[in-house]
Write a protein that holds these residues in place. Structure first.
Motif, mmCIF file in Angstrom:
data_model
loop_
_atom_site.group_PDB
_atom_site.id
_atom_site.type_symbol
_atom_site.label_atom_id
_atom_site.label_comp_id
_atom_site.label_asym_id
_atom_site.label_seq_id
_atom_site.Cartn_x
_atom_site.Cartn_y
_atom_site.Cartn_z
ATOM 1 N N SER A 208 0.847 -1.358 0.033
ATOM 2 C CA SER A 208 0.030 -0.111 -0.238
ATOM 3 C C SER A 208 0.792 1.313 -0.072
ATOM 4 O O SER A 208 1.678 1.381 0.837
ATOM 5 C CB SER A 208 -1.010 -0.125 1.200
ATOM 6 N N LEU A 209 0.459 2.428 -0.782
ATOM 7 C CA LEU A 209 0.986 3.302 -0.829
ATOM 8 C C LEU A 209 0.459 4.481 0.399
ATOM 9 O O LEU A 209 -0.619 4.193 0.603
ATOM 10 C CB LEU A 209 0.643 4.119 -1.973
ATOM 11 N N SER A 210 1.319 5.008 1.066
ATOM 12 C CA SER A 210 0.912 5.925 2.094
ATOM 13 C C SER A 210 0.589 7.229 1.752
ATOM 14 O O SER A 210 0.868 7.435 0.500
ATOM 15 C CB SER A 210 1.963 5.978 3.286
ATOM 16 N N PHE A 211 -0.130 8.149 2.398
ATOM 17 C CA PHE A 211 -0.302 9.596 2.059
ATOM 18 C C PHE A 211 1.172 10.277 1.555
ATOM 19 O O PHE A 211 0.921 11.154 0.772
ATOM 20 C CB PHE A 211 -1.017 10.300 3.078
ATOM 21 N N LEU A 212 2.156 9.876 2.013
ATOM 22 C CA LEU A 212 3.427 10.608 1.585
ATOM 23 C C LEU A 212 3.631 10.221 0.170
ATOM 24 O O LEU A 212 3.992 11.424 -0.613
ATOM 25 C CB LEU A 212 4.649 10.070 2.654
ATOM 26 N N MET B 138 3.574 11.631 -5.731
ATOM 27 C CA MET B 138 3.044 11.521 -7.142
ATOM 28 C C MET B 138 2.372 12.586 -7.626
ATOM 29 O O MET B 138 2.365 12.859 -8.785
ATOM 30 C CB MET B 138 2.648 10.092 -7.154
ATOM 31 N N LEU B 139 1.109 12.747 -6.939
ATOM 32 C CA LEU B 139 0.301 14.039 -7.254
ATOM 33 C C LEU B 139 0.906 15.271 -7.679
ATOM 34 O O LEU B 139 0.335 16.152 -8.264
ATOM 35 C CB LEU B 139 -0.875 13.778 -6.535
ATOM 36 N N SER B 140 1.993 15.395 -6.871
ATOM 37 C CA SER B 140 2.545 16.761 -7.101
ATOM 38 C C SER B 140 3.142 16.964 -8.484
ATOM 39 O O SER B 140 3.152 17.841 -9.141
ATOM 40 C CB SER B 140 3.688 16.943 -6.068
ATOM 41 N N PHE B 141 3.617 15.767 -9.199
ATOM 42 C CA PHE B 141 4.185 15.749 -10.243
ATOM 43 C C PHE B 141 3.055 16.073 -11.426
ATOM 44 O O PHE B 141 3.369 16.584 -12.424
ATOM 45 C CB PHE B 141 5.132 14.534 -10.635
ATOM 46 N N HIS C 66 -1.009 23.751 9.438
ATOM 47 C CA HIS C 66 -0.164 24.952 8.752
ATOM 48 C C HIS C 66 1.378 24.576 8.604
ATOM 49 O O HIS C 66 1.997 25.691 8.096
ATOM 50 C CB HIS C 66 -0.305 26.047 9.753
ATOM 51 N N SER C 67 1.712 23.445 8.522
ATOM 52 C CA SER C 67 2.953 23.038 8.190
ATOM 53 C C SER C 67 3.032 22.949 6.772
ATOM 54 O O SER C 67 2.102 22.940 5.864
ATOM 55 C CB SER C 67 3.550 21.829 8.733
ATOM 56 N N PHE C 68 4.254 22.790 6.314
ATOM 57 C CA PHE C 68 4.629 22.798 4.385
ATOM 58 C C PHE C 68 3.883 21.446 4.039
ATOM 59 O O PHE C 68 3.122 21.725 3.065
ATOM 60 C CB PHE C 68 6.148 22.710 4.429
ATOM 61 N N LEU C 69 4.165 20.309 5.001
ATOM 62 C CA LEU C 69 3.536 19.268 4.423
ATOM 63 C C LEU C 69 1.903 19.292 4.422
ATOM 64 O O LEU C 69 1.132 18.749 3.511
ATOM 65 C CB LEU C 69 3.858 17.954 5.305
ATOM 66 N N ASP C 70 1.348 19.965 5.581
ATOM 67 C CA ASP C 70 -0.080 20.088 5.591
ATOM 68 C C ASP C 70 -0.783 21.017 4.430
ATOM 69 O O ASP C 70 -1.545 20.439 3.862
ATOM 70 C CB ASP C 70 -0.225 20.689 6.933
ATOM 71 N N ARG C 71 -0.018 21.942 4.102
ATOM 72 C CA ARG C 71 -0.425 22.687 3.115
ATOM 73 C C ARG C 71 -0.409 21.971 1.614
ATOM 74 O O ARG C 71 -1.226 22.042 0.967
ATOM 75 C CB ARG C 71 0.603 23.952 2.895
ATOM 76 N N ARG C 72 0.665 21.142 1.380
ATOM 77 C CA ARG C 72 0.809 20.431 0.336
ATOM 78 C C ARG C 72 -0.337 19.351 0.199
ATOM 79 O O ARG C 72 -1.005 18.893 -0.798
ATOM 80 C CB ARG C 72 2.062 19.850 -0.109
ATOM 81 N N LEU C 73 -0.706 18.574 1.393
ATOM 82 C CA LEU C 73 -1.457 17.727 1.318
ATOM 83 C C LEU C 73 -2.936 18.187 1.145
ATOM 84 O O LEU C 73 -3.659 17.551 0.225
ATOM 85 C CB LEU C 73 -1.554 16.987 2.610
ATOM 86 N N GLY D 213 -5.489 17.143 -2.217
ATOM 87 C CA GLY D 213 -6.686 16.464 -1.910
ATOM 88 C C GLY D 213 -6.330 15.221 -1.192
ATOM 89 O O GLY D 213 -7.216 14.306 -1.420
ATOM 90 N N VAL D 214 -5.216 15.137 -0.700
ATOM 91 C CA VAL D 214 -4.780 13.832 0.065
ATOM 92 C C VAL D 214 -4.730 13.931 1.451
ATOM 93 O O VAL D 214 -4.659 14.893 2.056
ATOM 94 C CB VAL D 214 -3.204 13.732 -0.361
ATOM 95 N N ARG D 215 -5.710 12.884 1.854
ATOM 96 C CA ARG D 215 -6.113 12.786 3.288
ATOM 97 C C ARG D 215 -5.364 11.812 3.916
ATOM 98 O O ARG D 215 -5.409 10.592 3.598
ATOM 99 C CB ARG D 215 -7.550 12.514 3.395
ATOM 100 N N PRO D 216 -4.336 12.066 4.916
ATOM 101 C CA PRO D 216 -3.597 10.911 5.768
ATOM 102 C C PRO D 216 -4.426 9.804 6.378
ATOM 103 O O PRO D 216 -3.897 8.620 6.184
ATOM 104 C CB PRO D 216 -3.001 11.642 6.672
ATOM 105 N N GLY D 217 -5.557 10.034 6.856
ATOM 106 C CA GLY D 217 -6.231 9.032 7.383
ATOM 107 C C GLY D 217 -6.809 8.064 6.154
ATOM 108 O O GLY D 217 -6.892 6.832 6.808
#
Length: 631
Positions: A18-22, A27-30, A252-259, A263-267
């Protein structure tokens, strides 16, 4: 989003799992930047985001054995080898799955960069076909007992002596970067190609030791500290980053903003557990039999889909599968030696040969153990999950359900509103003359449940191009999802693409309703509801009384109202499930109509463990009185 073909195609590798949200975020950023992204894989991959193409890694490199670093238990050496084969066979730009794009990366013959003052990192990499570095580097990586190229004199003579004597450590027992950045840097310098390197801020602005700041400080502070005008991507140092963010993403972190922007949900795709409190090893019986089929014979029986290297990694699962199959055949359990009824088919006959059956059950055992951390008891099964493994191979499935669901609906059709199919073809392209009435539709493909795209007619040129690009990407999925999960009924048809009307458009009640029919009777009603931070699954019995058990996602006592035609929905589900061992029948009310979504014979493909063990036991106990489990 339609890819910009002036940008290089991004090639990545995920061995299996399984891919994680990371990884999803990277991938979606590209994709967001306009790149086409191809994810190569050796085994089944779950949680793949929409817009990412899946291609078998065997098309690029089919090793006899995977080289996995024994210290960190990671396939880094194998990944370092794979990317060199990718350079030789394609014009793709290689990127690790922990590289986050901020801007398009221009097409160029040489693409790589420094990650510190002296060393190149191979997380972002492109070398031309005729590169002397590529040729020498590839030759070095073909040696499973490598000696670093910079070693000279007496030291090299001694290492060569140890190698000839069989005393030099295998690559898997050397440092994890045995084929990695240091070696690449040496070859680039030796062949005078280091001059093409990009400076540190282009791909590696975030130092390894400060990786946590992508989650620890405010996004504005992070950008001011690390992101420069020339920065195109950020290598997130995945192994360290996963440890750093194990306790969650900070707001409000860099990762939170990019996620959030992507539209990527860590849960929905959590990180795997490692270290203390992590996954325990799967225990196998001590007396496993010797395999009668060779890995080459099993490889051939799968049509070459499963590599010899992957089969070698799964050897204990194959041995456990052989022991179970021998016991089942000897005692004629589950009517193994009895042909199916007329008008029905089974996996046993579908696979046809002992090596193919062995692989199918071996994959099911692997999938079960991956989530349960134990092997199922297939000779005296008690839980729903255990019985589902048996059903995949020995359960009878109506031929009508496999070939044409509309024919299978049969007597239930009077109570159902079934979507009309407006167009279908085996060729992955919309005809230019296709002009449907103004409305909402679904474009779907049969190779994967994830192959679906909402369309709104009339289509403009951009929407049509986007749809055709999706179809072309779906068509590259040569191995149906069902192959990896043992769902043979999902892997028997020629790929088909179609457009059907969206009966729910604009009038659908909240939630998705799934009726679990086991042994001909609804035993569970599952209501799925999406929330901003993840999925909620509420469970009810057939009287619509709330159950506090949890299925595969958290529950909520704030339930959906009972549908006005709930009894009709129960009757429809049981009519559709009367000839099936078990099924999850998806229905949803739209106004005064009841619409059929899907009929799944193996909920979530049997890959996930139920959160409530008691529910697994209860559903297993209810699965009785059928051809597989008569008593």
């Amino acid at each position: 989003m339609v890819a910009d073909h002036s940008f290089p195609t991004i090639g990545m590798l995920w061995m299996e799992g399984s891919l994680s949200f990371l990884e999803q975020m990277c991938m979606l950023s590209f994709v967001e930047c306009g790149h086409r992204v191809v994810l190569f894989h050796y085994g089944q991959v779950d949680n793949v985001p929409d817009g990412i193409e899946l291609v078998s890694a065997n098309e690029i490199h089919e090793p006899r054995q995977f080289i996995v670093n024994n210290q960190f238990k990671t396939p880094v050496p194998q990944s370092d080898i794979f990317r060199l084969h990718l350079m030789k066979k394609t014009d793709f730009l290689w990127c690790d799955t922990d590289v986050l794009a901020l801007a398009p990366i221009p097409r160029a013959d040489h693409v790589f960069g420094y990650f510190n003052r002296d060393t190149i990192c191979n997380a972002v990499m492109r070398l031309p076909f005729d590169s002397p570095t590529l040729n020498a580097y590839s030759e070095y990586c073909q040696d499973p007992y490598p000696i670093r190229p910079w070693v000279e004199g007496e030291e090299r003579k001694e290492l060569e002596r140890l190698k000839q004597a069989g005393e030099l450590p295998h690559a898997s027992d050397q440092e994890h970067s045995v084929y990695g950045p240091g070696v690449m840097t040496w070859f680039l310098r030796h062949f005078d190609e280091l001059k093409h390197a990009s400076p540190i801020p282009v791909f590696y602005p975030l130092p390894f030791r400060r990786a946590g700041q992508a989650n620890d400080i405010h996004v504005r502070e992070f950008r001011d500290a690390y992101i420069k005008e020339e920065t195109l991507a950020v290598h997130l140092w995945g192994r360290r980053m996963r440890w750093w963010i194990a306790n969650g993403i900070k707001r409000h972190s860099f990762l939170d903003r990019r996620l959030r922007n992507l539209g990527v949900r860590p849960g929905d795709a959590p990180l795997p557990r490692h270290g203390r409190g992590g996954l325990k090893p799967v225990e196998f019986p001590a007396n496993l039999p010797t395999l009668r089929a060779t890995n080459e014979e099993i490889h051939d029986a799968t049509g070459g889909v499963v590599s010899v290297a992957l089969l070698s990694d799964r050897e204990d699962y194959l041995k456990a599968a052989q022991a179970d199959l021998d016991a089942i055949a000897a005692d004629n359990l589950y009517a193994a030696n009895t042909p199916p009824r007329v008008g029905f088919s089974r996996g046993w006959e579908h696979y046809g040969s002992d090596p193919a059956r062995l692989n199918a059950l071996g994959m099911s055992l692997y999938n079960y153990a991956d989530s349960h951390r134990s092997l199922p008891d297939l000779r005296a099964p008690k839980t729903f999950a255990e019985k589902l493994v048996i059903m995949k191979l020995f359960g009878e499935v109506p031929d009508a359900l496999i070939s044409d669901r509309s024919k299978y609906v049969g007597s239930a059709s009077e109570l159902l509103a079934c979507p009309q199919r407006m167009w279908e073809a085996h060729i992955p392209a919309l005809p230019e003359t296709l002009d449907l009435g103004p409305d909402q539709y679904w474009l779907k493909g049969t190779m994967s449940h994830g192959h679906k795209l909402a369309l709104s007619f009339p289509l403009d040129r951009t929407q049509r191009d986007d749809a055709n690009q999706k179809l072309a990407a779906w068509h590259k999925t040569k191995t149906p999802e069902g192959f990896w999960t043992g769902e043979w009924w999902r892997a028997t048809q020629k790929p088909l693409y179609y457009i059907e009307e969206d009966l729910s458009a604009g009038d659908r009640q909240a939630g998705t309703w799934k009726f679990w029919v086991i042994a001909g009777r609804v035993q569970l009603v599952q209501v799925d509801r999406d929330r901003g931070r993840g999925r909620i699954q509420m469970l009810h019995d057939r009287d619509y009384d709330y159950l506090a058990d949890e299925l595969y996602s958290p529950t909520s006592s704030t339930v959906e109202p009972r549908p006005e035609r709930f009894e009709d929905m129960i009757r429809i589900a049981e009519t559709l499930g009367q000839d099936l061992e078990c099924a999850s029948v998806e229905l949803f009310p739209v106004g005064d109509r009841i619409c059929l979504g899907d009929i799944m014979l193996a909920p979530v493909s049997g890959k996930h463990k139920m959160r409530s063990d008691a529910l697994d036991q209860r559903l297993g106990a209810a699965w009785t009185g059928t051809r597989l489990f008569p008593g």
